[in-house]
Design a protein around this motif. Sequence first.
Motif, PDB file in Angstrom:
ATOM      1  N   MET A 140      89.227   0.408 -47.456  1.00 51.14           N
ATOM      2  CA  MET A 140      90.644   0.746 -47.883  1.00 51.14           C
ATOM      3  C   MET A 140      90.747   1.377 -49.185  1.00 51.14           C
ATOM      4  SD  MET A 140      93.402  -2.226 -48.138  1.00 51.14           S
ATOM      5  CE  MET A 140      93.606  -2.553 -46.440  1.00 51.14           C
ATOM      6  N   THR A 141      91.595   2.385 -49.332  1.00 49.40           N
ATOM      7  CA  THR A 141      91.684   3.274 -50.348  1.00 49.40           C
ATOM      8  C   THR A 141      92.651   2.556 -51.472  1.00 49.40           C
ATOM      9  OG1 THR A 141      93.701   4.537 -49.581  1.00 49.40           O
ATOM     10  CG2 THR A 141      91.445   5.397 -49.103  1.00 49.40           C
ATOM     11  N   VAL A 142      92.798   3.058 -52.830  1.00 47.32           N
ATOM     12  CA  VAL A 142      93.450   2.385 -53.732  1.00 47.32           C
ATOM     13  C   VAL A 142      94.912   2.504 -53.216  1.00 47.32           C
ATOM     14  CG1 VAL A 142      94.331   2.853 -56.048  1.00 47.32           C
ATOM     15  CG2 VAL A 142      91.808   2.850 -55.598  1.00 47.32           C
ATOM     16  N   THR A 143      95.412   3.528 -52.714  1.00 47.68           N
ATOM     17  CA  THR A 143      96.920   3.889 -52.309  1.00 47.68           C
ATOM     18  C   THR A 143      97.034   2.771 -51.061  1.00 47.68           C
ATOM     19  OG1 THR A 143      96.668   6.208 -52.636  1.00 47.68           O
ATOM     20  CG2 THR A 143      98.268   5.542 -51.300  1.00 47.68           C
ATOM     21  N   GLU A 144      96.236   2.680 -50.309  1.00 46.41           N
ATOM     22  CA  GLU A 144      96.351   1.481 -48.943  1.00 46.41           C
ATOM     23  C   GLU A 144      96.518   0.114 -49.667  1.00 46.41           C
ATOM     24  OE1 GLU A 144      93.127   2.501 -46.555  1.00 46.41           O
ATOM     25  OE2 GLU A 144      94.456   3.807 -45.384  1.00 46.41           O
ATOM     26  N   THR A 145      95.866  -0.062 -50.716  1.00 45.51           N
ATOM     27  CA  THR A 145      95.861  -1.407 -51.568  1.00 45.51           C
ATOM     28  C   THR A 145      97.157  -1.593 -52.053  1.00 45.51           C
ATOM     29  OG1 THR A 145      93.320  -1.556 -51.601  1.00 45.51           O
ATOM     30  CG2 THR A 145      94.734  -3.030 -52.830  1.00 45.51           C
ATOM     31  N   GLY A 146      97.655  -0.578 -52.692  1.00 44.40           N
ATOM     32  CA  GLY A 146      98.924  -0.640 -53.492  1.00 44.40           C
ATOM     33  C   GLY A 146      99.953  -0.854 -52.673  1.00 44.40           C
ATOM     34  N   ALA A 147      99.942  -0.097 -51.501  1.00 43.76           N
ATOM     35  CA  ALA A 147     100.949  -0.033 -50.620  1.00 43.76           C
ATOM     36  C   ALA A 147     100.999  -1.481 -49.801  1.00 43.76           C
ATOM     37  CB  ALA A 147     100.633   0.879 -49.396  1.00 43.76           C
ATOM     38  N   THR A 148      99.909  -2.031 -49.579  1.00 46.15           N
ATOM     39  CA  THR A 148      99.663  -3.272 -49.039  1.00 46.15           C
ATOM     40  C   THR A 148     100.068  -4.619 -49.987  1.00 46.15           C
ATOM     41  OG1 THR A 148      97.991  -2.666 -47.565  1.00 46.15           O
ATOM     42  CG2 THR A 148      98.180  -5.226 -47.916  1.00 46.15           C
ATOM     43  N   ALA A 149     100.108  -4.539 -51.237  1.00 46.49           N
ATOM     44  CA  ALA A 149     100.451  -5.151 -52.211  1.00 46.49           C
ATOM     45  C   ALA A 149     101.992  -5.208 -52.332  1.00 46.49           C
ATOM     46  CB  ALA A 149      99.806  -5.001 -53.610  1.00 46.49           C
ATOM     47  N   LEU A 150     102.362  -4.023 -52.515  1.00 41.88           N
ATOM     48  CA  LEU A 150     103.736  -3.656 -52.662  1.00 41.88           C
ATOM     49  C   LEU A 150     104.561  -4.126 -51.475  1.00 41.88           C
ATOM     50  CD1 LEU A 150     106.385  -2.670 -54.248  1.00 41.88           C
ATOM     51  CD2 LEU A 150     105.712  -0.449 -53.056  1.00 41.88           C
ATOM     52  N   HIS A 151     104.047  -3.956 -50.122  1.00 43.76           N
ATOM     53  CA  HIS A 151     104.566  -4.663 -49.051  1.00 43.76           C
ATOM     54  C   HIS A 151     104.608  -6.162 -48.998  1.00 43.76           C
ATOM     55  CE1 HIS A 151     105.063  -5.398 -44.624  1.00 43.76           C
ATOM     56  NE2 HIS A 151     105.653  -4.328 -44.606  1.00 43.76           N
ATOM     57  N   THR A 152     103.728  -6.641 -49.265  1.00 47.02           N
ATOM     58  CA  THR A 152     103.541  -8.340 -49.541  1.00 47.02           C
ATOM     59  C   THR A 152     104.423  -8.761 -50.493  1.00 47.02           C
ATOM     60  OG1 THR A 152     101.202  -8.081 -48.955  1.00 47.02           O
ATOM     61  CG2 THR A 152     101.869 -10.207 -49.896  1.00 47.02           C
ATOM     62  N   ASP A 153     104.702  -7.992 -51.678  1.00 42.75           N
ATOM     63  CA  ASP A 153     105.605  -8.350 -52.572  1.00 42.75           C
ATOM     64  C   ASP A 153     107.086  -8.354 -52.109  1.00 42.75           C
ATOM     65  OD1 ASP A 153     106.597  -9.001 -55.450  1.00 42.75           O
ATOM     66  OD2 ASP A 153     107.517  -7.189 -55.108  1.00 42.75           O
ATOM     67  N   ALA A 154     107.328  -7.184 -51.404  1.00 42.96           N
ATOM     68  CA  ALA A 154     108.610  -7.130 -50.823  1.00 42.96           C
ATOM     69  C   ALA A 154     108.858  -8.218 -49.961  1.00 42.96           C
ATOM     70  CB  ALA A 154     108.665  -5.968 -50.268  1.00 42.96           C
ATOM     71  N   VAL A 155     107.972  -8.646 -49.025  1.00 49.15           N
ATOM     72  CA  VAL A 155     108.285  -9.692 -48.060  1.00 49.15           C
ATOM     73  C   VAL A 155     108.586 -11.033 -48.654  1.00 49.15           C
ATOM     74  CG1 VAL A 155     107.155 -11.161 -46.178  1.00 49.15           C
ATOM     75  CG2 VAL A 155     107.076  -8.495 -46.260  1.00 49.15           C
ATOM     76  N   ARG A 156     107.673 -11.254 -49.892  1.00 51.71           N
ATOM     77  CA  ARG A 156     107.892 -12.427 -50.597  1.00 51.71           C
ATOM     78  C   ARG A 156     109.080 -12.617 -51.265  1.00 51.71           C
ATOM     79  NH1 ARG A 156     108.459 -13.366 -55.390  1.00 51.71           N
ATOM     80  NH2 ARG A 156     108.051 -11.122 -55.972  1.00 51.71           N
ATOM     81  N   ALA A 157     109.470 -11.359 -52.048  1.00 51.43           N
ATOM     82  CA  ALA A 157     110.733 -11.303 -52.694  1.00 51.43           C
ATOM     83  C   ALA A 157     112.007 -11.827 -52.004  1.00 51.43           C
ATOM     84  CB  ALA A 157     110.741 -10.134 -53.455  1.00 51.43           C
ATOM     85  N   LEU A 158     112.063 -11.099 -50.872  1.00 54.19           N
ATOM     86  CA  LEU A 158     112.966 -11.192 -50.016  1.00 54.19           C
ATOM     87  C   LEU A 158     113.037 -12.597 -49.016  1.00 54.19           C
ATOM     88  CD1 LEU A 158     113.214  -7.669 -48.165  1.00 54.19           C
ATOM     89  CD2 LEU A 158     115.045  -8.670 -49.759  1.00 54.19           C
ATOM     90  N   ALA A 159     111.883 -13.036 -48.743  1.00 60.74           N
ATOM     91  CA  ALA A 159     111.727 -14.420 -48.249  1.00 60.74           C
ATOM     92  C   ALA A 159     112.304 -15.438 -48.880  1.00 60.74           C
ATOM     93  CB  ALA A 159     110.454 -14.398 -47.668  1.00 60.74           C
ATOM     94  N   GLY A 160     111.864 -15.419 -50.374  1.00 60.28           N
ATOM     95  CA  GLY A 160     112.137 -16.426 -51.104  1.00 60.28           C
ATOM     96  C   GLY A 160     113.549 -16.171 -52.067  1.00 60.28           C
ATOM     97  N   TRP A 161     114.312 -15.256 -51.536  1.00 60.04           N
ATOM     98  CA  TRP A 161     115.655 -15.059 -52.166  1.00 60.04           C
ATOM     99  C   TRP A 161     116.668 -15.579 -51.377  1.00 60.04           C
ATOM    100  CZ3 TRP A 161     120.038 -11.732 -50.194  1.00 60.04           C
ATOM    101  CH2 TRP A 161     120.728 -11.468 -51.010  1.00 60.04           C
TER     102      TRP A 161
END
Length: 195
Positions: A1-22
Motif C-alpha cells: 500500500m502506498t503512502v497516498t493509499e494509507t492517507g486516504a484510508t485513514a481520512l476515510h476512517t476518520d470521516a466515518v468515525r466523525a460522522l457516526a459519533g456526531w
Amino acid sequence: MTVTETGATALHTDAVRALAGWHPTDAVQQRLRDDYLAHLAGQPDGLYRACLPAHVTASALVVDPAAGRVLLTLHPKVGIWLQMGGHCEPGDPTLAAAALREAVEESGIPDLALLAADGTPAPVLLDRHQVRCTGKDRPENTHLDVQYVALAPPGSEALISEESLDLRWFDYDALPELTDDSLRALVARARALTA
C-alpha cells in the motif's frame, strides 16, 4: 500500500468515525448523516473531488464570539458570501483538519481553533448542495459538506486569499443579502454554540 493509499484510508476512517459519533440536531440532519455514511460505505474514494457524482467536502465558519461576528468569503464560482471550505486533499489526516486547513488558507488567520465536543473537533451541521466543481462545461455534482466552527482570537484581522473575490467580517445580525439559507443556519448554530 502506498503512502497516498494509507492517507486516504485513514481520512476515510476518520470521516466515518466523525460522522457516526456526531449527534444530529434534528431529523433532517439525521437523514443527511445517514446518507453521508452510506456514501462513504460505498465509495472508498468518497472524500475526493474525483469521486462523482458526489463527494464529501469540509468547511468551517470562522467566528469571533467576543465581537459577535463571522468572517465570510465572496465565493468566485458561486457568487455569494459563504463560510471557508473546500475539497479534502490527500495530505489531510482528518476531516476536521481539512476544514481547518481551508479556514486558515482562506481567512489568513493562522491561529484558528475548531469548536470541540468532548475535547475533539466536531461537526455542527451538514449541508448537501449541487455545484460544478469539475468545470463550468461539466455536469453538476453533489457536495456532501461537513460544517465546523472555527474560533478566531478576539480582534483577528483577516487576509484575503486568491480563492476569494472579497473577505469581510459581518455582525451576527447584519449578514449580507447575497448569501443562502444554509449559511444563515450555520451562523445561527455557531452563535448558539459559542454564546
